[in-house]
Scaffold this active site. Structure first.
Site, short mmCIF file in Angstrom:
data_model
loop_
_atom_site.label_atom_id
_atom_site.label_comp_id
_atom_site.label_asym_id
_atom_site.label_seq_id
_atom_site.Cartn_x
_atom_site.Cartn_y
_atom_site.Cartn_z
N GLU A 4 0.77 -1.16 0.06
CA GLU A 4 -0.16 -0.14 0.01
C GLU A 4 0.84 1.33 -0.01
O GLU A 4 1.16 1.66 1.03
CB GLU A 4 -0.85 -0.06 1.32
CG GLU A 4 -1.87 -1.25 1.33
CD GLU A 4 -2.95 -1.28 0.19
OE1 GLU A 4 -3.27 -0.17 -0.36
OE2 GLU A 4 -3.63 -2.14 -0.04
N GLU A 45 -7.91 6.60 5.53
CA GLU A 45 -6.84 5.69 4.44
C GLU A 45 -7.15 4.09 4.83
O GLU A 45 -7.46 3.31 3.63
CB GLU A 45 -5.44 5.95 4.53
CG GLU A 45 -4.57 5.40 3.43
CD GLU A 45 -5.02 5.66 2.11
OE1 GLU A 45 -5.32 4.96 1.25
OE2 GLU A 45 -4.71 7.06 1.86
N GLU A 52 -12.15 -0.15 -1.02
CA GLU A 52 -11.31 -0.74 -2.41
C GLU A 52 -11.48 -2.09 -2.55
O GLU A 52 -11.70 -2.65 -3.56
CB GLU A 52 -10.18 -0.26 -2.66
CG GLU A 52 -9.91 1.39 -3.12
CD GLU A 52 -8.79 1.83 -2.99
OE1 GLU A 52 -7.46 1.21 -2.79
OE2 GLU A 52 -8.40 3.02 -3.35
N LYS A 70 -16.23 3.66 -4.27
CA LYS A 70 -14.76 4.00 -4.37
C LYS A 70 -14.44 5.30 -4.34
O LYS A 70 -13.46 5.95 -3.77
CB LYS A 70 -14.20 3.38 -5.29
CG LYS A 70 -13.79 1.98 -5.47
CD LYS A 70 -12.73 1.54 -6.26
CE LYS A 70 -12.51 0.18 -6.30
NZ LYS A 70 -11.59 -0.52 -7.22
N ASP A 71 -15.39 6.23 -5.02
CA ASP A 71 -14.96 7.66 -5.16
C ASP A 71 -15.57 8.45 -3.60
O ASP A 71 -14.59 9.34 -3.32
CB ASP A 71 -15.72 8.22 -6.18
CG ASP A 71 -15.40 8.08 -7.61
OD1 ASP A 71 -14.04 7.14 -7.45
OD2 ASP A 71 -15.81 8.45 -8.73
N1 LIG Z 1 -15.53 -1.92 -10.28
C1 LIG Z 1 -15.67 -0.68 -10.68
N2 LIG Z 1 -16.82 -0.14 -11.39
C2 LIG Z 1 -16.55 1.27 -11.76
N3 LIG Z 1 -15.65 2.02 -11.57
C3 LIG Z 1 -14.70 1.78 -10.99
C4 LIG Z 1 -14.57 0.36 -10.44
N4 LIG Z 1 -13.22 0.26 -9.82
C5 LIG Z 1 -12.78 1.29 -9.91
N5 LIG Z 1 -13.30 2.45 -10.48
C6 LIG Z 1 -13.21 3.72 -10.59
O1 LIG Z 1 -11.97 3.92 -11.44
C7 LIG Z 1 -11.27 4.89 -10.90
C8 LIG Z 1 -9.83 4.42 -10.41
O2 LIG Z 1 -10.06 3.35 -9.50
P1 LIG Z 1 -9.02 2.03 -9.24
O3 LIG Z 1 -9.51 1.07 -8.86
O4 LIG Z 1 -7.94 2.10 -10.48
O5 LIG Z 1 -8.02 2.71 -8.34
P2 LIG Z 1 -8.71 2.75 -6.86
O6 LIG Z 1 -8.96 1.45 -6.54
O7 LIG Z 1 -9.47 3.82 -6.29
O8 LIG Z 1 -7.23 2.99 -5.89
P3 LIG Z 1 -5.95 2.03 -6.15
O9 LIG Z 1 -5.11 2.28 -7.08
O10 LIG Z 1 -5.16 2.01 -4.64
O11 LIG Z 1 -6.51 0.47 -6.11
C9 LIG Z 1 -11.90 5.48 -9.84
O12 LIG Z 1 -12.56 6.68 -9.98
C10 LIG Z 1 -13.07 4.53 -9.23
O13 LIG Z 1 -14.09 5.10 -8.71
#
Ligand SMILES: Nc1ncnc2c1ncn2[C@@H]1O[C@H](COP(=O)(O)OP(=O)(O)OP(=O)(O)O)[C@@H](O)[C@H]1O
Length: 103
Positions: A4, A45, A52, A70-71
């Site tokens: 992480e 965090e 996540e 997630k957002d």
């Molecule tokens: N299953 C999903 N469906 C729709 N949007 C998603 C999904 N997973 C992630 N996102 C969106 O994609 C973008 C990037 O997410 P991503 O998963 O790459 O990073 P994270 O999970 O937010 O952080 P990390 O890089 O630490 O895993 C964010 O805006 C998130 O809301």
């Protein structure tokens, strides 16, 4: 923790801020503010990481609700980070200024 990068960054930042607080011999009120800021970032965090991972487990494919979850969790980290930055400037700023430019 080793997977992480954000948490490693927050740990490094916390060590620097706590070392600065010790160096400046902050009064107890200053320590309480600094500790609240460090805790706010760590708690959000950790919860963000939990959201996540849970979302990735429950919804590996793209899904609007997964994105909202997630957002929102990432938004909580942002709010805590802004709170911490404000605390850092307000609590550490004046004594650092005094040390550097005071008489
Ligand atoms: N299953 C999903 N469906 C729709 N949007 C998603 C999904 N997973 C992630 N996102 C969106 O994609 C973008 C990037 O997410 P991503 O998963 O790459 O990073 P994270 O999970 O937010 O952080 P990390 O890089 O630490 O895993 C964010 O805006 C998130 O809301």
């Amino acid at each position: 923790m080793k997977n992480e990068p954000h948490m490693r960054m927050h740990l490094g930042a916390a060590i620097i801020v706590l070392a600065a607080a010790a160096w400046l011999k902050l009064p107890i009120e200053g320590w309480l503010w600094i500790l609240s800021a460090v805790a706010a970032v760590w708690v959000t965090e950790l919860l963000n990481t939990a959201v996540e991972r849970a979302v990735d487990l429950a919804s590996p494919d793209s899904n609007h609700l997964a994105k909202v979850a997630k957002d929102a969790a990432a938004g909580a980290v942002l709010v805590a980070s802004l709170y911490s930055a404000a605390i850092g400037v307000l609590v550490l700023g004046p004594p650092i200024w005094d040390r550097l430019f005071g008489g």
